[in-house]
Design a protein around this motif. Structure first.
Motif, PDB file in Angstrom:
ATOM      1  N   ASN A 137      59.701 -42.177 -19.451  1.00  0.00           N
ATOM      2  CA  ASN A 137      60.432 -43.447 -19.531  1.00  0.00           C
ATOM      3  C   ASN A 137      61.272 -43.481 -20.803  1.00  0.00           C
ATOM      4  O   ASN A 137      60.856 -42.971 -21.851  1.00  0.00           O
ATOM      5  CB  ASN A 137      59.446 -44.625 -19.541  1.00  0.00           C
TER       6      ASN A 137
ATOM      7  N   ASP B 138      63.186 -39.929 -29.571  1.00  0.00           N
ATOM      8  CA  ASP B 138      63.196 -41.354 -29.912  1.00  0.00           C
ATOM      9  C   ASP B 138      64.092 -41.568 -31.126  1.00  0.00           C
ATOM     10  O   ASP B 138      63.621 -41.726 -32.240  1.00  0.00           O
ATOM     11  CB  ASP B 138      61.771 -41.836 -30.190  1.00  0.00           C
TER      12      ASP B 138
ATOM     13  N   THR C 186      63.900 -46.160 -23.219  1.00  0.00           N
ATOM     14  CA  THR C 186      64.402 -47.507 -23.487  1.00  0.00           C
ATOM     15  C   THR C 186      65.619 -47.409 -24.395  1.00  0.00           C
ATOM     16  O   THR C 186      65.970 -46.326 -24.873  1.00  0.00           O
ATOM     17  CB  THR C 186      63.315 -48.377 -24.149  1.00  0.00           C
TER      18      THR C 186
ATOM     19  N   GLN D 225      67.218 -44.577 -27.279  1.00  0.00           N
ATOM     20  CA  GLN D 225      66.591 -43.263 -27.197  1.00  0.00           C
ATOM     21  C   GLN D 225      67.525 -42.258 -26.534  1.00  0.00           C
ATOM     22  O   GLN D 225      68.478 -42.620 -25.849  1.00  0.00           O
ATOM     23  CB  GLN D 225      65.256 -43.370 -26.442  1.00  0.00           C
TER      24      GLN D 225
ATOM     25  N   CYS E  13      71.224 -50.497 -16.419  1.00  0.00           N
ATOM     26  CA  CYS E  13      71.117 -49.451 -17.440  1.00  0.00           C
ATOM     27  C   CYS E  13      72.533 -49.012 -17.800  1.00  0.00           C
ATOM     28  O   CYS E  13      73.388 -48.863 -16.917  1.00  0.00           O
ATOM     29  CB  CYS E  13      70.348 -48.245 -16.912  1.00  0.00           C
TER      30      CYS E  13
ATOM     31  N   GLY F 285      64.276 -51.395 -14.438  1.00  0.00           N
ATOM     32  CA  GLY F 285      64.286 -52.786 -14.893  1.00  0.00           C
ATOM     33  C   GLY F 285      65.114 -53.711 -14.027  1.00  0.00           C
ATOM     34  O   GLY F 285      65.665 -53.331 -12.987  1.00  0.00           O
TER      35      GLY F 285
ATOM     36  N   ASN G 123      66.775 -46.532 -12.552  1.00  0.00           N
ATOM     37  CA  ASN G 123      66.679 -47.796 -13.280  1.00  0.00           C
ATOM     38  C   ASN G 123      65.440 -48.547 -12.801  1.00  0.00           C
ATOM     39  O   ASN G 123      65.354 -48.945 -11.646  1.00  0.00           O
ATOM     40  CB  ASN G 123      67.936 -48.637 -13.044  1.00  0.00           C
TER      41      ASN G 123
ATOM     42  N   THR H  48      66.102 -49.972 -19.155  1.00  0.00           N
ATOM     43  CA  THR H  48      64.965 -49.057 -19.132  1.00  0.00           C
ATOM     44  C   THR H  48      65.118 -48.143 -17.921  1.00  0.00           C
ATOM     45  O   THR H  48      65.575 -48.570 -16.858  1.00  0.00           O
ATOM     46  CB  THR H  48      63.621 -49.812 -19.030  1.00  0.00           C
TER      47      THR H  48
ATOM     48  N   TRP I 172      63.618 -44.373 -15.753  1.00  0.00           N
ATOM     49  CA  TRP I 172      62.618 -43.325 -15.530  1.00  0.00           C
ATOM     50  C   TRP I 172      63.367 -42.035 -15.224  1.00  0.00           C
ATOM     51  O   TRP I 172      64.204 -41.990 -14.322  1.00  0.00           O
ATOM     52  CB  TRP I 172      61.717 -43.706 -14.352  1.00  0.00           C
TER      53      TRP I 172
END
Length: 481
Positions: free
Chosen positions: A189, A297, A191, A194, A214, A210, A208, A172, A174
């Motif tokens: 954001n 998406d 995921t 996408q 990534c 998470g 990153n 995930t 940003w």
């Protein structure tokens, strides 16, 4: 009385005297003649030496100028490499990316499948063949993989000569994009599954958020070496007084002087004391009207289903009636930029075949995300190849096998296919070098569209034979046996 004897003696003496006078004169003439011969020989020798020196000089000038002339047309080392290097032709279309150089940073790593200006930057002849192919065919395509560690940051930067399209494989992140004038910073954001889009010369960053790495696939719309500038590099290259007058910070130029350039490239940054530096991080999401210009998406978009697999598309659509309002924003914004790309995911089921086809208006580049070709547990040195690729140009058909992490390239107009014979789905991420809707023609479609009597004459088969080729109600672009 005349004395004849006297006269004879006198005449003899006179003659003798004459002879005595003639002898010295003859020696002088001989010396003069030898002098002329010597001068002639010396002149001849001088001419010979001058000619030899001239020839030698011209030879040296030619030898010195020859590499220069060859560099202007075709580099000498390139010509030698074409003769001496026995590179399999498949590497014009195949890059084993996992074998390429890994560019390490504190916060992650980058690998490239691209053209390089300096031939010495290639790690292998095979990598050089691929890069040269991209450039010589003016593919408008470059691929990079970007791995960002947890809390790592791909520094704010921009690209001089390419639009950038990214697909997030895992993790995930940003994203931030700074618009013209800097009045609006669009943040959002993303995921796994996408797509992100950054127009040329647009400042952007990737953070990153998470706990896991990534992993991005990044496609750039250039076949030249990518030109990128990071914000920290710009800052430290700017004279202190200029930076101070531009930013007007408290403390003036002394504030600027307190910044120290790191010895290690911060292209992907992850300071060891990050917890001390950042106390209140926020990851805001901008309004959809802004976000969807730079975001799509793909994972949640329409699936185009076939008997042997599925395709999803992030591209410009001439007819956007089936798109959502947000998808229309992306489609229209994409179309506003020259040399934008189209991105697809291609999933091929077990025993599925992406049948032979070609594209009218785009080169194609693909990355194998998952499927067969992984290392076995018992034999780590070997790969199981169960994905076959074929490509047909004007001269021949080249077939080769691929595995996870490989990059393939199909030039515009070349017919190609992908066959999956392993026991799991094969997933590709594909990019096409067009900002328009991709135009494609499959083998079954162009044979069905050709009159039977034309095919009969071409293949020396009875016209009735071609009635045996069935027409399907369902599109067979990805078919099954």
């Amino acid at each position: 009385m005349d004395n004849l004897a006297f006269e004879m003696q006198e005449d003899g003496a006179r003659n003798a005297s004459s002879v005595g006078k003639i002898s010295p004169f003859s020696n002088s003439e001989k010396k003069r003649q030898w002098s002329l011969v010597s001068i002639f020989l010396l002149c001849l020798l001088a001419c010979f030496i001058t000619t030899a020196v001239g020839v030698l000089t011209l030879s040296l000038v030619y030898l010195n100028s020859k590499p220069h002339l060859e560099r202007e047309t075709s580099p000498p080392h390139t010509m030698v490499s074409q003769v001496q290097k026995a590179v399999d032709p498949k590497f014009q279309f195949l890059n084993h990316l996992p074998k390429s150089k890994v560019f390490e940073f504190p916060g992650g790593a980058i690998q490239w499948a691209r053209y390089r200006n300096n031939i010495e930057d290639y790690l292998s002849d095979e990598e050089e063949a691929f890069g040269t192919s991209l450039n010589s065919l003016r593919s408008q395509m470059t691929l990079g993989t970007l791995r960002i560690k947890s809390k790592g940051l791909r520094a704010p930067h921009w690209h001089f000569n390419a639009n950038e399209h990214g697909y997030l494989v895992q993790g995930t992140a940003w994203i931030g994009v700074v618009d013209d004038g800097g009045e609006v910073a669009t943040t959002y954001n993303v995921t796994a599954g996408q797509v992100i889009f950054f127009p040329k010369n647009t400042l952007h960053w990737i953070k990153n958020m998470g706990h896991d790495d990534c992993f991005f696939l990044l496609f750039f719309s250039t076949h030249d070496e990518l030109q990128t500038l990071d914000v920290d590099d710009v800052f430290f290259s700017t004279p202190e007084d200029i930076a101070s007058r531009s930013l007007k910070p408290e403390g003036g130029v002394n504030f600027i002087r307190n910044f120290q350039k790191q010895t290690e490239d911060q292209g992907i940054s992850l300071p060891p004391n990050l917890a001390e530096l950042v106390l209140n991080a926020t990851y805001a999401q901008s309004p959809d009207s802004l976000v969807w210009r730079y975001f799509f998406d793909l994972k949640g978009s329409r699936e185009y289903k076939f008997p042997g697999g599925v395709i999803q598309r992030a591209q410009y659509w001439k007819n956007g009636n089936e798109l959502s309002n947000n998808e229309k924003i992306f489609s229209e914004f994409l179309h506003q930029h020259q040399n934008a790309l189209a991105l697809n995911t291609l999933r091929i089921y077990n025993n599925g075949l992406r049948q032979p086809h070609f594209h009218f208006n785009a080169n194609e580049m693909g990355y194998v995300v998952s499927g067969c070709g992984k290392e076995t547990e018992r034999l780590k040195r070997f790969y199981i190849y169960e994905v076959e690729v074929g490509i047909t140009d004007t001269q021949r058909t080249i077939e080769f096998n691929i595995h996870v992490g490989d990059v393939v390239f199909f030039p515009i107009g070349t017919q190609h296919y992908i066959k999956n014979t392993c026991d799991e789905d094969l997933l590709f991420v594909l990019a096409f070098s067009t900002g328009d809707q991709v135009q494609t023609l499959d083998m079954d479609d162009y044979l069905q569209a050709t009159s039977d009597h034309i095919l009969a004459q071409l293949f020396f088969r009875k016209q009735s034979e071609f009635k045996k080729i069935p027409r399907f109600t369902e599109d067979q672009a990805i078919n099954l046996p």
